[in-house]
Write a protein that holds these residues in place. Sequence first.
Motif, PDB file in Angstrom:
ATOM      1  N   PHE A  36     -36.621  20.525 -19.554  1.00  0.00           N
ATOM      2  CA  PHE A  36     -37.486  20.131 -18.458  1.00  0.00           C
ATOM      3  C   PHE A  36     -36.799  20.400 -17.136  1.00  0.00           C
ATOM      4  CE2 PHE A  36     -40.779  17.642 -20.619  1.00  0.00           C
ATOM      5  CZ  PHE A  36     -40.170  17.290 -21.819  1.00  0.00           C
ATOM      6  N   GLN A  38     -36.883  18.708 -13.167  1.00  0.00           N
ATOM      7  CA  GLN A  38     -37.361  17.594 -12.364  1.00  0.00           C
ATOM      8  C   GLN A  38     -36.923  17.806 -10.922  1.00  0.00           C
ATOM      9  OE1 GLN A  38     -35.951  13.586 -13.325  1.00  0.00           O
ATOM     10  NE2 GLN A  38     -37.862  12.716 -12.563  1.00  0.00           N
ATOM     11  N   GLY A  41     -37.906  13.082  -6.703  1.00  0.00           N
ATOM     12  CA  GLY A  41     -39.074  12.246  -6.501  1.00  0.00           C
ATOM     13  C   GLY A  41     -40.311  12.670  -7.272  1.00  0.00           C
ATOM     14  N   LYS A  42     -40.149  13.586  -8.182  1.00  0.00           N
ATOM     15  CA  LYS A  42     -41.292  14.107  -8.935  1.00  0.00           C
ATOM     16  C   LYS A  42     -41.163  13.812 -10.426  1.00  0.00           C
ATOM     17  CE  LYS A  42     -42.919  16.246  -5.259  1.00  0.00           C
ATOM     18  NZ  LYS A  42     -44.178  15.803  -4.595  1.00  0.00           N
ATOM     19  N   GLY A  43     -42.206  14.182 -11.152  1.00  0.00           N
ATOM     20  CA  GLY A  43     -42.178  14.037 -12.593  1.00  0.00           C
ATOM     21  C   GLY A  43     -41.458  15.190 -13.262  1.00  0.00           C
ATOM     22  N   LEU A  44     -41.521  15.230 -14.589  1.00  0.00           N
ATOM     23  CA  LEU A  44     -40.848  16.264 -15.367  1.00  0.00           C
ATOM     24  C   LEU A  44     -41.829  17.383 -15.698  1.00  0.00           C
ATOM     25  CD1 LEU A  44     -39.126  13.605 -15.860  1.00  0.00           C
ATOM     26  CD2 LEU A  44     -38.416  14.702 -17.987  1.00  0.00           C
ATOM     27  N   SER A  46     -42.281  20.697 -18.081  1.00  0.00           N
ATOM     28  CA  SER A  46     -41.749  21.366 -19.267  1.00  0.00           C
ATOM     29  C   SER A  46     -41.480  22.837 -18.968  1.00  0.00           C
ATOM     30  CB  SER A  46     -42.756  21.253 -20.417  1.00  0.00           C
ATOM     31  OG  SER A  46     -42.281  21.939 -21.556  1.00  0.00           O
ATOM     32  N   LEU A  89     -33.201  18.783 -17.457  1.00  0.00           N
ATOM     33  CA  LEU A  89     -33.001  17.810 -18.528  1.00  0.00           C
ATOM     34  C   LEU A  89     -33.345  18.438 -19.866  1.00  0.00           C
ATOM     35  CD1 LEU A  89     -34.902  15.115 -16.560  1.00  0.00           C
ATOM     36  CD2 LEU A  89     -32.618  14.663 -17.405  1.00  0.00           C
ATOM     37  N   ALA A  91     -34.208  17.399 -23.910  1.00  0.00           N
ATOM     38  CA  ALA A  91     -34.663  16.278 -24.727  1.00  0.00           C
ATOM     39  C   ALA A  91     -34.730  16.726 -26.172  1.00  0.00           C
ATOM     40  CB  ALA A  91     -36.040  15.793 -24.262  1.00  0.00           C
ATOM     41  N   PHE A 102     -33.179  11.843 -24.314  1.00  0.00           N
ATOM     42  CA  PHE A 102     -32.908  12.708 -23.181  1.00  0.00           C
ATOM     43  C   PHE A 102     -31.421  12.725 -22.841  1.00  0.00           C
ATOM     44  CE2 PHE A 102     -36.785  14.215 -21.085  1.00  0.00           C
ATOM     45  CZ  PHE A 102     -37.742  13.578 -21.851  1.00  0.00           C
TER      46      PHE A 102
ATOM     47  N   PHE B  91     -42.499   6.527 -16.323  1.00  0.00           N
ATOM     48  CA  PHE B  91     -43.261   7.728 -16.668  1.00  0.00           C
ATOM     49  C   PHE B  91     -44.049   7.508 -17.954  1.00  0.00           C
ATOM     50  CE2 PHE B  91     -41.871  10.777 -13.624  1.00  0.00           C
ATOM     51  CZ  PHE B  91     -40.547  10.501 -13.334  1.00  0.00           C
ATOM     52  N   GLU B 102     -44.953  19.327 -27.958  1.00  0.00           N
ATOM     53  CA  GLU B 102     -44.491  19.459 -26.592  1.00  0.00           C
ATOM     54  C   GLU B 102     -45.009  18.288 -25.771  1.00  0.00           C
ATOM     55  OE1 GLU B 102     -45.527  23.169 -24.842  1.00  0.00           O
ATOM     56  OE2 GLU B 102     -44.303  22.842 -23.052  1.00  0.00           O
ATOM     57  N   PHE B 105     -45.642  15.235 -19.081  1.00  0.00           N
ATOM     58  CA  PHE B 105     -45.360  14.025 -18.317  1.00  0.00           C
ATOM     59  C   PHE B 105     -46.334  13.828 -17.166  1.00  0.00           C
ATOM     60  CE2 PHE B 105     -41.277  11.978 -19.443  1.00  0.00           C
ATOM     61  CZ  PHE B 105     -40.949  12.762 -20.523  1.00  0.00           C
ATOM     62  N   GLY B 106     -46.605  12.568 -16.871  1.00  0.00           N
ATOM     63  CA  GLY B 106     -47.326  12.219 -15.671  1.00  0.00           C
ATOM     64  C   GLY B 106     -46.384  12.213 -14.472  1.00  0.00           C
ATOM     65  N   PRO B 107     -46.923  11.971 -13.284  1.00  0.00           N
ATOM     66  CA  PRO B 107     -46.111  12.013 -12.061  1.00  0.00           C
ATOM     67  C   PRO B 107     -45.223  10.789 -11.874  1.00  0.00           C
ATOM     68  CG  PRO B 107     -48.347  11.424 -11.527  1.00  0.00           C
ATOM     69  CD  PRO B 107     -48.349  11.759 -12.991  1.00  0.00           C
ATOM     70  N   ARG B 110     -43.447   4.660  -9.138  1.00  0.00           N
ATOM     71  CA  ARG B 110     -42.194   4.125  -8.593  1.00  0.00           C
ATOM     72  C   ARG B 110     -42.393   2.646  -8.306  1.00  0.00           C
ATOM     73  NH1 ARG B 110     -37.607   6.125  -6.674  1.00  0.00           N
ATOM     74  NH2 ARG B 110     -38.407   8.255  -6.812  1.00  0.00           N
TER      75      ARG B 110
END
Lengths: 112, 114
Positions: A36, A38, A41-44, A46, A89, A91, A102, B91, B102, B105-107, B110
């Motif tokens: 992944f 990243q 401040g954001k998501g992951l 793929s 990252l 996993a 992870f 997350f 596979e 992921f969501g955003p 926080r």
Amino acid sequence: KQEVTQIPAALSVPEGENLVLNCSFTDSAIYNLQWFRQDPGKGLTSLLLIQSSQREQTSGRLNASLDKSSGRSTLYIAASQPGDSATYLCAVGDSGTYKYIFGTGTRLKVLA
Amino acid sequence: DAGVIQSPRHEVTEMGQEVTLRCKPISGHNSLFWYRQTMMRGLELLIYFNNNVPIDDSGMPEDRFSAKMPNASFSTLKIQPSEPRDSAVYFCASTITGSAYEQYFGPGTRLTVT
């Protein structure tokens, strides 16, 4: 208990370099391995998924390899660009439970 | 497809308050995962569901945490009462079991507990 380690923890390289990120795991009984990206401040996102029966996967400038017997995977980035700067990252999917473990990530900075 | 949707994106609350995080998985996905990410501990799996059933909640830190998946398109993670050490990014991810597995992921949400 599966443990996943990523080396190095941080890496800074000049633009254009080819680089290798490493991921090692302690239990070879895995279902798959996923890399992944990243951004801060954001998501992951793929990048690549390698199933346990595969040896490598490629997408554009990225190539990921898997050696289950030695418990290692590498992510190769060709001709790095400043836009590749992010945390990477890996996993590992456990073959028995389908849980993902992870690594702690490699923080990459590509300098212009 | 809209991808995995999480709400709220940011939550600030006071210690002792109840917090509910929400997740909508990708349509057709039958497994859902809740993770927590902190600087100290990295990304940790809290709980995962398969076909709406909790399969493994061994990562849930304590009884203050609970998760539900009432149907295939919605899940919640609740913290009651919240504590400052719960501050993290949470997350949600989904996938299809029996496939390449596979994860998407969501955003993230926080969470800050003051």
